[in-house]
Design a protein around this motif. Structure first.
Motif, PDB file in Angstrom:
ATOM      1  N   THR A  37     -62.569  33.293   3.944  1.00  0.00           N
ATOM      2  CA  THR A  37     -62.505  33.747   5.324  1.00  0.00           C
ATOM      3  C   THR A  37     -63.088  32.668   6.232  1.00  0.00           C
ATOM      4  O   THR A  37     -64.255  32.303   6.083  1.00  0.00           O
ATOM      5  CB  THR A  37     -63.310  35.045   5.514  1.00  0.00           C
ATOM      6  N   PRO A  38     -62.291  32.127   7.143  1.00  0.00           N
ATOM      7  CA  PRO A  38     -62.838  31.144   8.074  1.00  0.00           C
ATOM      8  C   PRO A  38     -63.982  31.767   8.889  1.00  0.00           C
ATOM      9  O   PRO A  38     -63.932  32.941   9.258  1.00  0.00           O
ATOM     10  CB  PRO A  38     -61.636  30.811   8.971  1.00  0.00           C
ATOM     11  N   LEU A  39     -65.010  30.975   9.129  1.00  0.00           N
ATOM     12  CA  LEU A  39     -66.166  31.443   9.881  1.00  0.00           C
ATOM     13  C   LEU A  39     -66.383  30.583  11.111  1.00  0.00           C
ATOM     14  O   LEU A  39     -66.001  29.408  11.150  1.00  0.00           O
ATOM     15  CB  LEU A  39     -67.433  31.372   9.010  1.00  0.00           C
ATOM     16  N   VAL A  40     -67.009  31.179  12.117  1.00  0.00           N
ATOM     17  CA  VAL A  40     -67.451  30.386  13.263  1.00  0.00           C
ATOM     18  C   VAL A  40     -68.389  29.303  12.734  1.00  0.00           C
ATOM     19  O   VAL A  40     -69.249  29.554  11.891  1.00  0.00           O
ATOM     20  CB  VAL A  40     -68.179  31.274  14.291  1.00  0.00           C
ATOM     21  N   GLY A  41     -68.180  28.081  13.197  1.00  0.00           N
ATOM     22  CA  GLY A  41     -68.960  26.945  12.710  1.00  0.00           C
ATOM     23  C   GLY A  41     -68.229  26.123  11.669  1.00  0.00           C
ATOM     24  O   GLY A  41     -68.628  24.997  11.362  1.00  0.00           O
TER      25      GLY A  41
END
Length: 293
Positions: A37-41
């Motif tokens: 899951t892509p994350l902020v940052g």
């Protein structure tokens, strides 16, 4: 394809910042298949259909990540706790510190609402804060209302990606507004019925503050040690990790073992008793955790 950094995640969209500006992206199905899951940052490779929309093709390796709040590649975690309303809790602070320490992220402790303290209460709070300074943590007592201590925080933000995290209602958004009034982040009063703050931040977003990037994150009231094993817990307590080298038995958990250097340090007043009590509670919690399959 282009490289950029996710600065906001909302409703299935990822907003990626690159030299040309901000591009709204979706994640490819391969991420769901591989449980990534892509994350902020995150630093990502994306393919843009135009200058406004695109697809994330690859997530670059992370140097660290947090689950709650969901964010990656942070330089430091600014743990925001209030001196009052809600009451300062060493238990909750230690819980946050364990999560941050075990994630390899540098913590900085900020205690807000100093303006609400009586002289007696301020003395009590300062006693706790001195304990954490002695351990080696950076600690700032401040007030977003009077701006006491706010300037002490600014140099820590420059050139870094920081995550602001803490219990609901402690004043994270108010502090960010004090650091940068142009943000005008929404704040809310403490619920007198529940005794805790209402959630005013609904998503994770990196915003420019003080010459760096800061993540304002949804507040939350509890943390579970889902990724920490009992034998690793003492590493998240720096003062215990330091003296544990002198324990008689290798792999000492500092609970019932004889000739334990950590227990001796507690008895001698070198480690605050409440920190050790929290350690015992946390290790019991980890031992009682349901096994993962």
């Amino acid at each position: 394809m282009t490289e950029g950094k996710i600065v906001k995640a909302l409703s299935g969209f990822y907003y990626v910042l690159n030299e040309a500006g901000l591009v709204q992206c979706r994640g490819r199905g391969v991420f769901r298949k591989n449980k990534v899951t892509p994350l902020v940052g995150d630093y990502v490779i994306f393919q843009a259909e135009n200058d406004k929309e695109g697809y994330i093709m690859e997530v670059k390796p992370r140097k660290n990540e947090l689950i709650r709040p969901p964010i990656a590649n942070t330089d430091q975690a600014i743990l925001v706790f209030s001196a009052s309303e809600p009451e300062f809790s060493t238990m909750l602070l230690d819980r946050f510190l364990v999560i941050v320490e075990s994630s390899g992220i540098l913590p900085l402790i900020c205690v807000t609402k100093a303006d609400l303290l009586s002289s007696e209460k301020r003395s009590e709070i300062n006693g706790y804060l001195q304990d954490y300074r002695t351990i080696g943590y950076e600690v700032i007592l401040l007030s977003s209302k009077t701006e006491e201590g706010v300037d002490q925080l600014r140099p820590f933000l420059t050139g870094k990606t920081s995550v602001f995290a803490g219990q609901s209602g402690v004043g994270k958004s108010s502090l960010l507004n004090a650091l940068n009034p142009e943000l005008e982040l929404k704040t809310d009063e403490i619920s007198s019925h529940l005794g805790r703050g209402k959630h005013t931040t609904r998503h994770v977003e990196l915003i420019a503050v003080g010459g760096g990037l800061v993540a304002d994150t949804p507040g939350f009231s509890s943390l579970e040690f889902t990724e920490i094993e009992a034998e690793d817990l003492a590493e998240a307590f720096p003062e215990m990790s330091k003296v544990s080298e002198d324990c008689k038995f290798r792999g000492c958990l500092h609970v019932n073992e004889p000739k334990c250097a950590v227990k001796t340090a507690v008895e001698n007043g070198e480690i605050p008793p409440y920190r050790y009590e929290h350690y015992l509670q946390f290790i019991q919690e980890i031992k009682e955790r349901k096994p993962r399959y």
